[in-house]
Design an enzyme around this catalytic site. Sequence first.
Site, mmCIF file in Angstrom:
data_model
loop_
_atom_site.group_PDB
_atom_site.id
_atom_site.type_symbol
_atom_site.label_atom_id
_atom_site.label_comp_id
_atom_site.label_asym_id
_atom_site.label_seq_id
_atom_site.Cartn_x
_atom_site.Cartn_y
_atom_site.Cartn_z
ATOM 1 N N CYS A 57 -14.624 -3.111 -1.376
ATOM 2 C CA CYS A 57 -13.911 -2.164 -2.399
ATOM 3 C C CYS A 57 -14.942 -1.995 -3.353
ATOM 4 O O CYS A 57 -14.665 -1.243 -4.545
ATOM 5 C CB CYS A 57 -12.853 -3.002 -2.947
ATOM 6 S SG CYS A 57 -13.186 -4.441 -4.055
ATOM 7 N N GLU A 74 -6.614 -3.919 3.534
ATOM 8 C CA GLU A 74 -6.436 -4.290 2.019
ATOM 9 C C GLU A 74 -7.461 -3.658 1.313
ATOM 10 O O GLU A 74 -8.801 -3.766 1.447
ATOM 11 C CB GLU A 74 -6.385 -5.901 1.767
ATOM 12 C CG GLU A 74 -6.160 -6.269 0.352
ATOM 13 C CD GLU A 74 -7.297 -7.024 -0.241
ATOM 14 O OE1 GLU A 74 -7.322 -7.472 -1.211
ATOM 15 O OE2 GLU A 74 -8.440 -6.566 0.145
ATOM 16 N N ARG A 134 -2.902 -9.888 -9.551
ATOM 17 C CA ARG A 134 -4.082 -9.190 -8.820
ATOM 18 C C ARG A 134 -3.510 -8.205 -7.630
ATOM 19 O O ARG A 134 -2.936 -8.273 -6.690
ATOM 20 C CB ARG A 134 -4.395 -10.744 -7.612
ATOM 21 C CG ARG A 134 -5.651 -9.983 -6.692
ATOM 22 C CD ARG A 134 -6.080 -11.284 -5.780
ATOM 23 N NE ARG A 134 -7.077 -10.902 -5.027
ATOM 24 C CZ ARG A 134 -8.413 -10.960 -5.389
ATOM 25 N NH1 ARG A 134 -8.694 -11.404 -6.790
ATOM 26 N NH2 ARG A 134 -9.432 -10.833 -5.044
ATOM 27 N N ARG A 173 -3.133 -5.254 -5.720
ATOM 28 C CA ARG A 173 -3.727 -4.536 -4.278
ATOM 29 C C ARG A 173 -3.126 -3.871 -3.725
ATOM 30 O O ARG A 173 -1.878 -4.011 -3.517
ATOM 31 C CB ARG A 173 -4.313 -6.027 -3.460
ATOM 32 C CG ARG A 173 -5.389 -6.753 -4.007
ATOM 33 C CD ARG A 173 -6.625 -6.067 -4.428
ATOM 34 N NE ARG A 173 -7.833 -6.866 -4.795
ATOM 35 C CZ ARG A 173 -8.066 -7.008 -6.296
ATOM 36 N NH1 ARG A 173 -7.506 -6.567 -6.878
ATOM 37 N NH2 ARG A 173 -9.314 -7.583 -6.545
#
Length: 399
Positions: free
Chosen positions: A81, A119, A163, A165
């Site tokens: 990412c 992800e 978090r 995502r």
Amino acid sequence: MFICMSLKMDSLKYIDLFCGIGGFHQVLKSLGCKCVLACDIDKYCRQVYKMNYGMELEPDVKKLNPDTMPDFDILCGGFPCQAFSNAGKKKTFEDNRGLLFDEIIRIVKVKKPRFIFLENVKHILKVDNGKVINYILDKLDKTGYNVQYFKMSPHEYGIPQQRERIYFVCIRKDIYSGDKVMLKYKKTDKIYFNNYLDKIEDIPDKYLVKGDVLKCLEAWDEMIKIFDVGEKISPTIMVDEFYNTYTEEEFSTLAKWRQDYITKNRPLYEKYKDKWDAWYQKHKEILTKRKIYAKLEWQVGIIKENDSIFNYFIQMRQSGIRVKRAKYFPTLVAISQIPIYGKERRYLTPKEGLRLQSFPSNFKILDDDKHIYKQLGNSVNIENVKNVIESTLEQYNFI
């Protein structure tokens, strides 16, 4: 234990790309599925993966040959990412790491697995004005997959880590039922924060905040106590700018965000001028030691009665000292921004990080904090992954 069965009553097989320390593996193994290949470029991740799963890993996804790979039903991966994250430089397609998604497509075109689970950071939806997400969705569509994605965070499911995502569920079109996947585990507001903490008496001395960092935080805490209750001290305070002078022409050459902060900080400085000046002179040595020490990102609202910087979570970031509410931990990241639990004046421990990413208590890690913090920052959250994968496989009668 759930048993994950294929149409032929054999265990579903999967490959784990950009596998890190095996967050996807934890889930799929628990469902009875078999890993036939895993790959990660980081040698320390490969060591941890082998320690826990007994597998030798491939080191380079670009060298994988789909024609000689074993067959598999599921491909999973948290593809890199850095090229898409807010923490990166946002080069997107100019950054080779951003193009690693195309390696997934290269493999999928040949192997055509039933499911793909991916992800990435939430920012992937917005970067380059949507060009990146549109590129990903278009590639998957043309490769033969129906795609659905979820924005999820552990803190929405009872785990004290914020978090956010994006999880992609990709189902091969010839088996797609036409129905959207419905997540099996529901959101909750209940968070049992203390269940994720080590006992203070068990925490090694090396995780206590000391030295310059502690001096810096104590200096800022002194200033916090000077402000009036109800005072608003955001946006970022850049105390070093209080003592810089610019001509009108010089000021106009500054970055717009810097101009904005300087302008908005000015009334706060003027209101407490004498106290600011005395405080700065007293702590000038530590405040000028590193640029970040002179910057405070106060993200916890107005000043409260008996307020303190140590009432909150703290991260020493490139942009300054970030202070956040202590309901749940800030996002674990792969760079040196280990959260500080202010109430105990200490850093998050690796064991706590494992809990926040939902790894089991018997998970084996390297005896090197630098690597494990990085690995945890790069990992998927296991409970979020479980929600996505288990919901999908159950809906398609593989569980």
